[in-house]
Design a protein around this motif. Structure first.
Motif, PDB file in Angstrom:
ATOM      1  N   THR A 127     -30.652  23.097  46.190  1.00 33.39           N
ATOM      2  CA  THR A 127     -29.337  22.652  45.734  1.00 33.39           C
ATOM      3  C   THR A 127     -29.015  21.280  46.316  1.00 33.39           C
ATOM      4  O   THR A 127     -28.479  20.405  45.633  1.00 33.39           O
ATOM      5  N   GLU A 128     -29.363  21.097  47.590  1.00 30.63           N
ATOM      6  CA  GLU A 128     -29.196  19.814  48.268  1.00 30.63           C
ATOM      7  C   GLU A 128     -30.345  19.646  49.243  1.00 30.63           C
ATOM      8  O   GLU A 128     -30.980  20.614  49.667  1.00 30.63           O
ATOM      9  N   GLY A 129     -30.604  18.389  49.632  1.00 30.38           N
ATOM     10  CA  GLY A 129     -31.557  18.122  50.699  1.00 30.38           C
ATOM     11  C   GLY A 129     -32.882  17.553  50.230  1.00 30.38           C
ATOM     12  O   GLY A 129     -33.107  17.336  49.037  1.00 30.38           O
ATOM     13  N   GLU A 130     -33.738  17.313  51.206  1.00 31.11           N
ATOM     14  CA  GLU A 130     -35.029  16.649  50.986  1.00 31.11           C
ATOM     15  C   GLU A 130     -36.160  17.547  51.478  1.00 31.11           C
ATOM     16  O   GLU A 130     -36.070  18.171  52.535  1.00 31.11           O
ATOM     17  N   VAL A 131     -37.233  17.606  50.685  1.00 28.46           N
ATOM     18  CA  VAL A 131     -38.418  18.383  51.047  1.00 28.46           C
ATOM     19  C   VAL A 131     -39.648  17.511  50.886  1.00 28.46           C
ATOM     20  O   VAL A 131     -39.820  16.867  49.845  1.00 28.46           O
ATOM     21  N   GLN A 132     -40.509  17.472  51.919  1.00 28.79           N
ATOM     22  CA  GLN A 132     -41.788  16.784  51.836  1.00 28.79           C
ATOM     23  C   GLN A 132     -42.908  17.725  52.240  1.00 28.79           C
ATOM     24  O   GLN A 132     -42.791  18.441  53.240  1.00 28.79           O
ATOM     25  N   LEU A 133     -43.973  17.735  51.461  1.00 29.70           N
ATOM     26  CA  LEU A 133     -45.127  18.579  51.723  1.00 29.70           C
ATOM     27  C   LEU A 133     -46.375  17.717  51.649  1.00 29.70           C
ATOM     28  O   LEU A 133     -46.664  17.112  50.611  1.00 29.70           O
ATOM     29  N   LEU A 134     -47.090  17.620  52.776  1.00 28.99           N
ATOM     30  CA  LEU A 134     -48.295  16.780  52.872  1.00 28.99           C
ATOM     31  C   LEU A 134     -48.019  15.356  52.404  1.00 28.99           C
ATOM     32  O   LEU A 134     -48.840  14.734  51.728  1.00 28.99           O
ATOM     33  N   GLY A 135     -46.839  14.865  52.742  1.00 29.35           N
ATOM     34  CA  GLY A 135     -46.483  13.481  52.431  1.00 29.35           C
ATOM     35  C   GLY A 135     -45.916  13.269  51.046  1.00 29.35           C
ATOM     36  O   GLY A 135     -45.605  12.130  50.687  1.00 29.35           O
TER      37      GLY A 135
END
Length: 340
Positions: free
Chosen positions: A81-89
């Protein structure tokens, strides 16, 4: 990863966030301000999670704390819904096509075709693996089945598998191709003690090979035995994260003294107004208002022999209870005030 801790008794230990704009090369995965709501229900609230590259991170929390929802957002299976996600760059879910081929995952239990055998199910799964070419598929499937102890049952239909066997097959699917990261949601669910030991062995092998492992589990003893880092979630938020050894040493400082005269040691220390008590491991001494040299001096002066002394660590079960129960108690207190 550097970790800062709250003041003693605060009950909340927070990992130190990287500087704004810092590269994520030291992190296999990260979230910032992650929030997920379903209508008026808040499943995850402002989660800042760091998964260091090469670590085995255990994600702990009571039922309903947001562990699985966080994992699903991390893998791009659910949009935040909100926010930032990074996976393996790679930013998720936009970068799923680049990140996910290097990630093996077992989330919320495996799902396979019930009328196909275990081997046939894995063959279909392996055919969709970008990292496996045609000639490699049969060998990869055989290796994965052997690794989880299902070679002897590979010909049996999936619908006839026990819960533990289904869990093993799901784990085999996560290990079909070379991975940079493996995500396991309750991997020991339904397994007997022997199967649990095998999962522990597999996690150790992945860690030794430099693979980052994220494990969600309710078995605190297994997490303490296998993980290098821990993140504790409660009511949808991260209440503690960091290196396991540092978190376990973050409680009240104490010393465990090994002596054949335990009661004499306790009496001598209490005469000096040093809190202590007998435990199965030895005499546990509270160092909040004293030091180890003062403890030794008091015991030597009283003629109590000291065989060994070690800094005591908080057990993971005690740490988990302190963090989650304090948060729950605070919440209960707020509710009570509103109702009165």
């Amino acid at each position: 990863m550097s970790t800062t801790f709250g003041t003693p008794g605060a009950g909340v230990l927070q990992g130190e966030a990287p500087a704004p704009g810092a590269a994520s090369t030291a992190l296999a995965a990260r979230t910032r301000g992650l929030r997920k709501t379903y209508g008026e229900t808040v499943a995850v609230d402002n989660v800042d999670l760091d998964v260091p590259t090469g670590a085995v991170l255990g994600m702990l929390g009571p039922n309903g704390s947001g562990k699985t929802t966080t994992i699903r957002m991390l893998l791009g299976l659910v949009r935040a819904t909100e926010g930032e996600v990074q996976l393996l760059g790679h930013s998720m879910p936009e970068g799923a096509g680049k990140a996910l081929p290097e990630v093996g995952a077992l989330v919320e239990g495996p799902g396979f075709h019930p009328f196909l055998s275990g081997r046939e199910n894995l063959l279909r799964l392996a055919a969709a693996e970008p990292g496996l070419s045609g000639p490699q598929i049969a060998g990869a499937v055989g290796d994965a089945l052997d690794r989880v102890g299902l070679t002897g049952a590979a010909h049996r239909r999936y619908r006839g598998y026990s819960l533990g066997m289904k869990q093993r097959l799901g784990l085999a699917g996560a290990l079909l191709a070379p991975r940079r990261m493996v995500v396991l949601d309750e991997p020991t669910n339904g397994l007997d003690p022997a199967g649990t030991r095998e999962v522990r062995r597999i996690i150790a092998e992945l860690h030794a090979a430099g693979v980052t492992v994220l494990v969600s589990s309710h078995l605190l003893a297994e997490v303490e035995a296998t993980c290098t880092h821990v993140a504790v979630l409660n009511a949808g938020s991260v209440v503690a994260q960091g290196e396991l050894s540092e978190l376990l040493e973050s409680g009240s400082p104490s010393l465990v003294v090994s002596t054949p005269d335990g009661q004499d040691a306790v009496n001598a220390l209490r005469e000096k107004r040093i809190p202590s008590r007998l435990t199965p491991a030895g005499v546990r001494v509270d160092l909040s208002a004293t030091t180890a040299p003062e403890v030794f001096a008091a015991l030597v002066h009283a003629g109590v022999p000291v065989y060994e002394a070690n800094r005591a660590r908080t057990g993971l079960e005690d740490l988990f209870a302190r963090l989650t129960q304090n948060e729950s108690a605070d919440a209960s207190g707020d509710i009570g005030e509103e109702r009165s």
